[in-house]
Write a protein that holds these residues in place. Sequence first.
Motif, PDB file in Angstrom:
ATOM      1  N   LEU A  15      51.438  13.527  62.339  1.00  0.00           N
ATOM      2  CA  LEU A  15      51.755  14.712  61.538  1.00  0.00           C
ATOM      3  C   LEU A  15      52.995  14.473  60.680  1.00  0.00           C
ATOM      4  O   LEU A  15      53.048  14.887  59.512  1.00  0.00           O
ATOM      5  N   LEU A  16      54.000  13.814  61.244  1.00  0.00           N
ATOM      6  CA  LEU A  16      55.201  13.496  60.468  1.00  0.00           C
ATOM      7  C   LEU A  16      54.861  12.613  59.276  1.00  0.00           C
ATOM      8  O   LEU A  16      55.376  12.820  58.167  1.00  0.00           O
ATOM      9  N   SER A  17      53.987  11.632  59.498  1.00  0.00           N
ATOM     10  CA  SER A  17      53.596  10.728  58.415  1.00  0.00           C
ATOM     11  C   SER A  17      52.802  11.445  57.332  1.00  0.00           C
ATOM     12  O   SER A  17      52.807  11.028  56.173  1.00  0.00           O
ATOM     13  N   ALA A  18      52.099  12.525  57.713  1.00  0.00           N
ATOM     14  CA  ALA A  18      51.203  13.215  56.782  1.00  0.00           C
ATOM     15  C   ALA A  18      51.892  14.286  55.950  1.00  0.00           C
ATOM     16  O   ALA A  18      51.263  14.866  55.059  1.00  0.00           O
ATOM     17  N   ILE A  19      53.173  14.561  56.224  1.00  0.00           N
ATOM     18  CA  ILE A  19      53.867  15.618  55.470  1.00  0.00           C
ATOM     19  C   ILE A  19      53.845  15.325  53.971  1.00  0.00           C
ATOM     20  O   ILE A  19      53.545  16.209  53.155  1.00  0.00           O
ATOM     21  N   GLY A  20      54.183  14.100  53.603  1.00  0.00           N
ATOM     22  CA  GLY A  20      54.210  13.742  52.182  1.00  0.00           C
ATOM     23  C   GLY A  20      52.857  13.874  51.510  1.00  0.00           C
ATOM     24  O   GLY A  20      52.730  14.565  50.490  1.00  0.00           O
ATOM     25  N   VAL A 112      61.632  12.292  55.404  1.00  0.00           N
ATOM     26  CA  VAL A 112      62.163  11.854  56.693  1.00  0.00           C
ATOM     27  C   VAL A 112      61.032  11.580  57.677  1.00  0.00           C
ATOM     28  O   VAL A 112      61.138  10.709  58.534  1.00  0.00           O
ATOM     29  N   GLY A 113      59.918  12.320  57.542  1.00  0.00           N
ATOM     30  CA  GLY A 113      58.790  12.091  58.436  1.00  0.00           C
ATOM     31  C   GLY A 113      58.176  10.720  58.252  1.00  0.00           C
ATOM     32  O   GLY A 113      57.777  10.066  59.226  1.00  0.00           O
ATOM     33  N   MET A 114      58.102  10.253  56.993  1.00  0.00           N
ATOM     34  CA  MET A 114      57.534   8.936  56.710  1.00  0.00           C
ATOM     35  C   MET A 114      58.399   7.836  57.321  1.00  0.00           C
ATOM     36  O   MET A 114      57.886   6.881  57.917  1.00  0.00           O
ATOM     37  N   VAL A 115      59.720   7.966  57.165  1.00  0.00           N
ATOM     38  CA  VAL A 115      60.635   6.926  57.635  1.00  0.00           C
ATOM     39  C   VAL A 115      60.782   6.980  59.155  1.00  0.00           C
ATOM     40  O   VAL A 115      60.705   5.958  59.845  1.00  0.00           O
ATOM     41  N   VAL A 141      46.761  10.662  59.188  1.00  0.00           N
ATOM     42  CA  VAL A 141      47.172  10.562  57.791  1.00  0.00           C
ATOM     43  C   VAL A 141      45.969  10.388  56.870  1.00  0.00           C
ATOM     44  O   VAL A 141      45.913  10.940  55.769  1.00  0.00           O
ATOM     45  N   GLY A 142      44.982   9.624  57.320  1.00  0.00           N
ATOM     46  CA  GLY A 142      43.852   9.285  56.456  1.00  0.00           C
ATOM     47  C   GLY A 142      43.020  10.477  56.027  1.00  0.00           C
ATOM     48  O   GLY A 142      42.383  10.440  54.969  1.00  0.00           O
ATOM     49  N   VAL A 143      43.017  11.535  56.833  1.00  0.00           N
ATOM     50  CA  VAL A 143      42.207  12.703  56.464  1.00  0.00           C
ATOM     51  C   VAL A 143      42.946  13.639  55.519  1.00  0.00           C
ATOM     52  O   VAL A 143      42.330  14.545  54.940  1.00  0.00           O
ATOM     53  N   SER A 144      44.250  13.423  55.332  1.00  0.00           N
ATOM     54  CA  SER A 144      45.025  14.367  54.510  1.00  0.00           C
ATOM     55  C   SER A 144      44.554  14.430  53.062  1.00  0.00           C
ATOM     56  O   SER A 144      44.432  15.533  52.505  1.00  0.00           O
TER      57      SER A 144
END
Length: 413
Positions: A15-20, A112-115, A141-144
């Motif tokens: 979820l953190l990675s998918a924020i962007g 910040v979620g990506m990093v 992330v892939g479904v975002s």
Amino acid sequence: MKGNNKAVKIFILGLLSAIGPFSIDMYLPGFPSIAKELNTDVSNISLTLSSFFIGISSGQLIYGPLLDKYGRKKPLYFGLSLYILATLGCALATSVHMLIGLRFLQAIGGCVGMVASRAMVRDLFDVEENAKIFSLLMLVVGVSPIIAPTLGGYITAVLGWRYVFGALVLIGVIILVLCITILPESKKPNPNYSLAPKAILGKFADVFRQSQFVIYAITGAFTAAGLYAYIAGSPHVFMEIFGASEEQYGWIFSIVAGGLILATQINAQILRFTTSQKIVPRAILLQCFTGLLLLAGFIWHWWGLNSSVVICCIFLACQGFTFPNASAIAIAPFEQNAGSASALMGCIQMLAGTLSSALVSIFHNETAIPMAFVMALCAFTALTVLVTGKRIVKYKCSQQQVEKKSTEMLSEI
């Protein structure tokens, strides 16, 4: 680590990675509605993408040192709180200039979620598991890019574009609560870590001295920039020129994104039989040809809605072959300085994306030509950099190292 507990941690990191990606894709179907309500045009609304890309590119360089200095969770709390407040401001924006500024702050907070997610994977799991864990993160992330524009299209059609940002506020609050209550601190603060500009810049300078990094990082960045040109121009092209509804645009975006995801999986299989150095130039050549075909078709009115979607899908699928391999080659020489190399690579990518999305707005002329022109320009720029730069590159890694890095990069795009 127990199975259920491990799965929950992976889900939160996903979820953190998918924020962007969610923050980029979800509001795209609302471009015409936003422009109408804020008394401007879609080209100016596209600048909110450019400001977001600037925020992401600069934010990645900021959070890397902060996460090493203060631990993972304190910078994470700060960034997510800033993201929530800025997103709420976007929902209440009364002018396009206000929205552009708030999107910048939203990106500074959200990146910040990506990093942090990448850093916490290294902290929480065994090194041998990292590639597998990144692959599992990509299930989230892939479904975002498939779900986000479709969901955003329906929210815009039923409730209005402001509720899209309201939904992003809710998502941000949920992620923050999960981080506070479930996600553990994975690294203690390091009081000895220097945040002095000289020390940080010295590490970045060491990376730039490696020609292999420079050539392939720029090559990968400009192939990715074609995607950002598509993101900036496609709302106008498909909804205003071809007359697609917000819901239809969401499905179009999902189809194109699905092609990109499929290409990354095909690339993983192709790497069993060939090398990254061979895949990159061939994929870029195909992207150049497809970009020219798209541009020519828009100039001479060859393409309708369906054919335009198909060609855009092929163009962006090329990124699924080019970007992970170019990134893997770029970062492969680094052992001790891989973090700085990764941050710089992300920054270069986002700066190229900022430039391409801005050019689409600058060249806007109520036709589909600016989007296609910038997409083709990005592909030819990448090819030029690669062909010119390969003459001076002295590879400092084995093909086995490149293939290992390429597999890891596939799990991060």
